[in-house]
Scaffold this active site. Structure first.
Site: not given
Length: 551
Positions: A220, A269
């Site tokens: 956002d 990751e």
């Protein structure tokens, strides 16, 4: 040829990890505004159990992923974008276990889940901000926000001339005399992203939700976290807008890119191609493309396209500019017509449902990823006659700022039945639904070959199966009269769009119709093509209509 996407986390069989597919490069992602999607406990407010129960609708619609607007613990001063606790679910939406159940069920149905992250600001109920207020000037907790003394003889004036996007000053003064910055509502203090604790906290928040199985984050106000050093005055009185072309000292600062490089390392990751999506606005498409360079976020919302009028020349320029700028950094374009912050495109574009359907088929024919907003598959219009006493958008109650019309696109969805609440749940939804929506429900439209819902289902099925749709080569523009767009995609897919209010006749290569936005599609018998035109079909294209053809 059907495009193959790797399975969402939790759905792949045991064995080696699925190869990377870049699923997000052509994904169709459906936005859910939780408060207005489906009510599972019959209290009039949408919630996570309601979402879980209605996920089969999205599987049947044919989308690839869902994006959930905030369901975090929040006082709801701004529809949940004022977060009090980033690791907790607000009780009105359910529990953390309910959120995990949504993730699991979505993955079981083959859908990925993206959730909102709100890093520019929090709620004034957030523990950090409450402690900063309680401890007073000089508190180390105030360093995590933007606290400043005021200007003027007694500090009675705001520290600078910044205005809130919602209208009025972007500063609020506390009883102890200091002012704090909020680019949105006073209940939404801005974080100071120069502070290491803020950066560490959000890296931890990302890991918390990734560990629970989310497939990515929509960021956002991704362009608003970093402020220019010294917080300089703007120097003019133009009202700041979240989606605008202004160059401002609190939007699109270069420092945001270091944050996203840090976040990308975390996303990479995790298995399953987790992604980051920027709700970013920049003065130019080229500036916007910086958010999706290699090593930063994966996608960025294309508000330039959303704001383009229904005009063939303007649309072609927006398409070309977007594809060129994003192609230069190796990122996919994204296309969007509606979301929870703008007037629904059926109303905004004018021209009624025919134009809205035509705009949708154009969007879905473009290369890249597409975003749908809940209810657009039903052809919902903006609700423009909500009584003042039921409105809840904070910008509606400010003296200036945004239009205050966001409540009109957030009215709860109609699922079934002939009168409110149309199967949404509860006797009285949190925003009232119009009395005339009986023909727009999922139940009423299912199985009707002329309905908007079945148009979306058919279009998304074609988009998934046709090699010329989704990601891939850019468009090849074809000759077309004024007011008409015509382009070819790989595999012989041709898209034609009539943006005018009159029917046209269009010469095309020999083609057969795959899908028309106008239902039913009734083309008059075509006259013979003049010999000078060469071997081609002359096709009738009604006003405000998009047609997909196959060569």
């Amino acid at each position: 040829m059907t495009r193959q996407h790797s399975a969402p986390p939790g759905t792949a069989p045991a064995g080696p990890a699925a190869p990377a597919t870049g699923w997000w490069r052509d994904a169709v992602i459906y936005q859910i505004y939780p408060r207005s999607f489906a009510d599972g406990n019959e209290d009039g407010t949408g919630d996570l159990p309601g979402i879980r129960d209605r996920l089969p609708h999205l599987r049947d619609l044919g989308v690839d992923a869902v994006w959930l607007s905030p369901f975090y613990a929040s006082p709801q001063a701004d529809g949940g974008y004022d977060v009090a606790d980033y690791r907790a679910v607000d009780p009105r939406f359910g529990t953390l276990a309910d959120a995990e159940a949504v993730f699991r069920e979505a993955h079981r149905l083959g859908l990925r889940v993206i959730i909102d992250i709100v890093p520019n600001h929090c709620s004034d109920h957030h523990a950090w901000f409450r402690r900063a207020v309680a401890e007073g000037p000089g508190s180390v907790h105030r360093e995590r926000f933007h606290f400043r003394p005021g200007r003027g003889r007694d500090g009675e004036l705001p520290p600078n001339d910044w205005e809130s996007v919602f209208g009025g000053p972007a500063w609020t003064r506390l009883a102890d005399g200091e002012w704090y910055l909020h680019l949105f509502a006073p209940e939404q203090p801005d974080f100071n992203w120069d502070h290491p604790a803020v950066q560490d906290e959000f890296r931890s928040i990302l890991r918390f939700w990734l560990d629970l199985g989310v497939d990515g984050f929509r960021v956002d106000v991704a362009h608003g976290m970093v402020k220019a050093p010294g917080l300089p005055d703007i120097g003019h009185g133009e009202q700041a807008r979240l989606i605008g072309s202004q160059v401002l000292p609190f939007f699109d600062q270069d420092g945001v890119h270091a944050i996203y490089r840090s976040w990308r390392a975390i996303l990479d990751e995790y298995p399953g191609e987790r992604i980051g999506v920027a709700e970013a606005w920049a003065p130019t498409v080229e500036r916007l493309a910086r958010y999706v360079r290699p090593g930063e976020l994966h996608q960025g919302f294309n508000f330039h396209y959303l704001n383009t009028p229904w005009d063939a020349g303007a649309l072609r320029t927006a398409i070309d500019t977007s594809l060129t700028a994003l192609g230069a950094v190796g990122a996919p374009a994204t296309w969007v017509l509606s979301n929870h912050d703008v007037v629904r495109h059926r109303t905004r574009l004018g021209g009624g449902l025919d134009r809205a359907r035509a705009a949708t088929l154009l969007m879905l024919a473009l290369p890249g990823s597409a975003y749908l907003y809940q209810g657009e598959e039903l052809g919902l219009p903006e609700v423009t006659d909500l009584p003042d006493e039921v409105r809840q958008d904070p910008s509606f109650f400010r003296a200036s700022g945004q239009d205050g019309l966001r409540d009109g696109c957030r009215v709860p969805l109609p699922w079934s039945g002939t009168e409110p609440p149309y199967g949404f749940g509860g006797d009285k939804p949190w925003l009232p639904q119009p009395a005339g929506w009986a023909g727009l429900t999922v139940q009423a439209q299912t199985g009707d070959p002329t309905s908007t819902l079945e148009l979306y289902r058919t279009a998304l099925a074609l988009r998934r199966s046709h090699p010329g749709l989704g990601a891939g080569a850019a468009v090849e523009w074809l000759p077309a009269p004024d007011g008409v767009l015509a382009f070819r995609r790989p595999g012989g897919l041709v898209c034609t769009v009539n943006t005018t209010d009159t029917d046209v006749r269009l010469a095309l290569p020999p083609v057969r119709q795959l899908l028309s936005s106008r239902a039913p599609f009734t083309a008059p018998r075509d006259r013979a093509v003049p010999a000078a035109a060469g071997p081609a079909d002359v096709r009738h294209l009604p006003a405000d209509t998009t047609v997909w053809w196959q060569e």
